[in-house]
Design a protein around this motif. Structure first.
Motif, PDB file in Angstrom:
ATOM      1  N   THR A   1     -16.550  29.976   0.960  1.00  0.00           N
ATOM      2  CA  THR A   1     -16.715  31.159   0.125  1.00  0.00           C
ATOM      3  C   THR A   1     -15.765  32.269   0.348  1.00  0.00           C
ATOM      4  O   THR A   1     -15.572  32.784   1.397  1.00  0.00           O
ATOM      5  CB  THR A   1     -18.288  31.356   0.289  1.00  0.00           C
ATOM      6  OG1 THR A   1     -18.912  30.322   0.138  1.00  0.00           O
ATOM      7  CG2 THR A   1     -18.669  32.472  -0.646  1.00  0.00           C
TER       8      THR A   1
ATOM      9  N   ARG B   1     -21.777  28.133   2.444  1.00  0.00           N
ATOM     10  CA  ARG B   1     -21.775  28.416   0.875  1.00  0.00           C
ATOM     11  C   ARG B   1     -22.690  29.442   0.414  1.00  0.00           C
ATOM     12  O   ARG B   1     -23.000  30.183  -0.689  1.00  0.00           O
ATOM     13  CB  ARG B   1     -22.220  27.341   0.087  1.00  0.00           C
ATOM     14  CG  ARG B   1     -21.263  26.019   0.202  1.00  0.00           C
ATOM     15  CD  ARG B   1     -19.986  26.009  -0.500  1.00  0.00           C
ATOM     16  NE  ARG B   1     -19.286  24.834  -0.118  1.00  0.00           N
ATOM     17  CZ  ARG B   1     -18.121  24.785  -0.545  1.00  0.00           C
ATOM     18  NH1 ARG B   1     -17.294  25.631  -1.100  1.00  0.00           N
ATOM     19  NH2 ARG B   1     -17.339  23.403  -0.402  1.00  0.00           N
ATOM     20  N   GLU B   2     -23.124  30.177   1.563  1.00  0.00           N
ATOM     21  CA  GLU B   2     -24.182  31.326   1.442  1.00  0.00           C
ATOM     22  C   GLU B   2     -23.198  32.459   1.469  1.00  0.00           C
ATOM     23  O   GLU B   2     -23.321  33.112   2.233  1.00  0.00           O
ATOM     24  CB  GLU B   2     -25.178  31.514   2.625  1.00  0.00           C
ATOM     25  CG  GLU B   2     -25.784  30.014   2.912  1.00  0.00           C
ATOM     26  CD  GLU B   2     -26.810  29.458   1.746  1.00  0.00           C
ATOM     27  OE1 GLU B   2     -26.720  29.799   0.809  1.00  0.00           O
ATOM     28  OE2 GLU B   2     -27.726  28.800   2.311  1.00  0.00           O
ATOM     29  N   GLY B   3     -23.128  33.035   0.309  1.00  0.00           N
ATOM     30  CA  GLY B   3     -22.185  34.083  -0.092  1.00  0.00           C
ATOM     31  C   GLY B   3     -21.646  34.125  -1.619  1.00  0.00           C
ATOM     32  O   GLY B   3     -22.668  33.632  -2.445  1.00  0.00           O
TER      33      GLY B   3
ATOM     34  N   GLY C   1     -24.228  27.603  -3.264  1.00  0.00           N
ATOM     35  CA  GLY C   1     -25.030  27.957  -2.066  1.00  0.00           C
ATOM     36  C   GLY C   1     -26.376  27.190  -2.037  1.00  0.00           C
ATOM     37  O   GLY C   1     -26.563  26.237  -2.943  1.00  0.00           O
TER      38      GLY C   1
ATOM     39  N   TYR D   1     -21.118  37.257   7.767  1.00  0.00           N
ATOM     40  CA  TYR D   1     -19.802  37.501   8.068  1.00  0.00           C
ATOM     41  C   TYR D   1     -19.380  37.798   9.372  1.00  0.00           C
ATOM     42  O   TYR D   1     -18.172  36.980   9.895  1.00  0.00           O
ATOM     43  CB  TYR D   1     -19.342  39.069   7.506  1.00  0.00           C
ATOM     44  CG  TYR D   1     -18.212  39.449   7.609  1.00  0.00           C
ATOM     45  CD1 TYR D   1     -17.245  39.203   6.252  1.00  0.00           C
ATOM     46  CD2 TYR D   1     -17.418  40.023   8.493  1.00  0.00           C
ATOM     47  CE1 TYR D   1     -15.922  39.397   6.322  1.00  0.00           C
ATOM     48  CE2 TYR D   1     -16.137  40.468   8.481  1.00  0.00           C
ATOM     49  CZ  TYR D   1     -15.549  40.142   7.412  1.00  0.00           C
ATOM     50  OH  TYR D   1     -14.057  40.511   7.544  1.00  0.00           O
TER      51      TYR D   1
ATOM     52  N   GLN E   1     -18.975  35.530   2.704  1.00  0.00           N
ATOM     53  CA  GLN E   1     -20.282  34.844   3.060  1.00  0.00           C
ATOM     54  C   GLN E   1     -21.057  35.913   3.937  1.00  0.00           C
ATOM     55  O   GLN E   1     -20.569  36.972   4.526  1.00  0.00           O
ATOM     56  CB  GLN E   1     -19.908  33.813   4.230  1.00  0.00           C
ATOM     57  CG  GLN E   1     -19.264  32.550   3.678  1.00  0.00           C
ATOM     58  CD  GLN E   1     -18.467  31.659   4.328  1.00  0.00           C
ATOM     59  OE1 GLN E   1     -17.590  31.012   3.835  1.00  0.00           O
ATOM     60  NE2 GLN E   1     -18.847  31.535   5.546  1.00  0.00           N
ATOM     61  N   TYR E   2     -22.317  35.667   3.390  1.00  0.00           N
ATOM     62  CA  TYR E   2     -23.647  36.710   4.083  1.00  0.00           C
ATOM     63  C   TYR E   2     -23.536  36.898   5.701  1.00  0.00           C
ATOM     64  O   TYR E   2     -23.911  37.808   6.052  1.00  0.00           O
ATOM     65  CB  TYR E   2     -24.558  36.359   3.387  1.00  0.00           C
ATOM     66  CG  TYR E   2     -24.807  36.448   1.868  1.00  0.00           C
ATOM     67  CD1 TYR E   2     -24.047  37.646   1.151  1.00  0.00           C
ATOM     68  CD2 TYR E   2     -25.399  35.818   1.114  1.00  0.00           C
ATOM     69  CE1 TYR E   2     -23.975  37.938  -0.189  1.00  0.00           C
ATOM     70  CE2 TYR E   2     -25.333  35.694  -0.380  1.00  0.00           C
ATOM     71  CZ  TYR E   2     -24.734  36.930  -0.816  1.00  0.00           C
ATOM     72  OH  TYR E   2     -24.735  36.819  -2.241  1.00  0.00           O
TER      73      TYR E   2
END
Length: 442
Positions: free
Chosen positions: A245, A197-199, A159, A251, A248-249
């Protein structure tokens, strides 16, 4: 002029793409996109603000995880990063100009190679954005949005804003600062965050609450810096559920809106929605559009499609008129896209190896959007569609229905109103009728 000599350097076999009407059999002409034609109170050009995506069109070489590049990029030659970047930009502006479009969008590393460190990258961005300013002025082309690539380099394997290593977060901040500076310098109308990559890959080694807090802090810092330095545009978040990922946050649209509300970011952020990301989240594109529109957050869209048999992001150019017409109905009925436009985050296929294939793909996508918008406008303004939708909810126009919506009824009131329930009857949703109506206009 100097640019004119470069203008034919890469796409020698293609001239200016013109509107020739639906009866044209010229594959290098628009059949529906007459940019000056009015639909409602705006021209087609103003409705859609088409933008060429710098990454797929001029950085994509046909390579994939299973094979080497297949497509020649004659602008990607030379020993220095600066020479290659200038050649790529010459090709980009030749292409955009020949399509007759006014916008492009980019990641920072699309414009020029990073180099060995963040300081080198910053100097290189200064160099290539100086050149971009010249090209933009000469060809009357603008930046729809800029962004930083915070997902490709190995440093971001865990991330960027959500990385467990603070030093990586700090580096991401420096990179975003430079990308925001470049966007402001080029007159960019918006700025995008895509959290590829934030997850997380596993919750076993993830402190989700901490990472979400860090991401919100990062977005606040980026927003504050941009505003302090004169950026007046909109920030966009681009939802996607997974890949690369596992989770992922960002979504989907609803998840992102919940995040923005929780962390007090709604005033500055809207959504940039992608067709392929919607389907990967097991939604339709029109679902995501409606969710965003409901919250006055429909900011911009990526124009592509996925392959329904593949569970990943194939980023294909749009071809489905029926689906796109439904999407354009939602966009038009909600008042249009707010601030952004339609960028072609789509790539030609690995076995499409001719430079002309880039033109065929964009012409087809542009024509499809124009045709879908024209049809959607006709459906909304001349058909019975809106009355069919309104009639389905006519019971809410009774005094009791209006009292309910105003919060004037209690649960006991509902029980008294319904009595023994004997008056209830089935009312058809007439789905097939409406589907046929749309097909008639197509």
């Amino acid at each position: 002029m100097t640019a004119q000599s470069n203008q034919s350097a890469y796409f020698k076999n293609v001239g200016k793409i013109k509107f020739e009407g639906k009866d044209s059999d010229n594959p290098l002409a628009y059949r529906y996109y007459d940019k000056d034609a009015k639909v409602g109170d705006k021209t087609l050009e103003d409705h859609m603000k088409f933008a060429v995506a710098y990454w797929h069109s001029f950085c994509g070489d046909g390579g994939d995880p299973f094979g080497h590049p297949t497509r020649p990029m004659p602008w990607n030659i030379g020993n220095s990063a600066e020479d290659r970047a200038k050649q790529k930009m010459d090709a980009a502006f030749e292409f955009i100009s020949k399509l007759g479009l006014k916008y492009y969008c980019f990641h920072d590393i699309d414009l020029i190679d990073e180099g060995e460190n963040i300081n080198t990258f910053g100097k290189r961005l200064d160099f290539i954005t100086d050149y971009a300013l010249e090209k933009q002025a000469e060809f009357d082309v603008k930046v729809l949005w800029g962004t930083a690539n915070l997902f490709s380099h190995p440093r971001y394997m865990n991330g960027a804003a959500t990385n467990p290593d603070f030093q990586v977060v700090a580096h991401a901040g420096a990179q975003v600062k430079n990308a925001i500076d470049a966007t402001i310098k080029l007159g960019g109308e918006n700025y995008v965050f895509w959290g590829g990559r934030e997850g997380y890959m596993s919750l076993l080694n993830t402190n989700m609450k901490k990472e979400l807090d860090h991401m919100a802090q990062f977005l606040h810092m980026a927003k504050d810096y941009a505003r302090k330095n004169g950026f007046t545009g909109t920030f966009f978040i681009e939802p996607k559920p997974a890949e690369p990922t596992k989770h992922q946050y960002d979504y989907d649209a609803a998840t992102v809106l919940g995040f923005l509300r929780e962390y007090d970011l709604m005033d500055d952020f809207k959504l940039n929605l992608e067709v392929n990301h919607a389907t990967l989240a097991l939604h339709t594109f029109e679902h995501e559009l409606q969710v965003a529109a409901n919250s006055n957050a429909l900011g911009s869209i990526d124009a592509n499609r996925g392959d329904y048999q593949n569970g990943w992001d194939t980023d294909q150019f749009p071809v489905n008129l029926y689906e796109l017409t439904q999407a354009m109905m939602i966009i038009l009925d909600s008042g249009g896209i707010q601030g952004g436009g339609i960028n072609f985050d789509a790539k030609i296929r690995r076995n499409s190896t001719d430079l002309e294939d880039l033109f065929y793909a964009h012409i087809g996508g542009i024509d499809l959007f124009a045709r879908a918008l024209i049809i959607a406008h006709q459906i909304l303004t001349t058909s019975e569609y809106k009355s069919l939708l309104s009639n389905r909810y006519q019971s809410w126009e009774t005094s009791a229905g209006l009292d309910y919506e105003a919060g004037k009824l209690s649960l006991e009131d509902l029980a008294n109103i319904t009595g023994d329930g004997s008056h209830l009857k089935a009312t058809s949703g007439r789905q097939e009728y409406i589907e046929n109506l749309i097909n008639r206009y197509i």
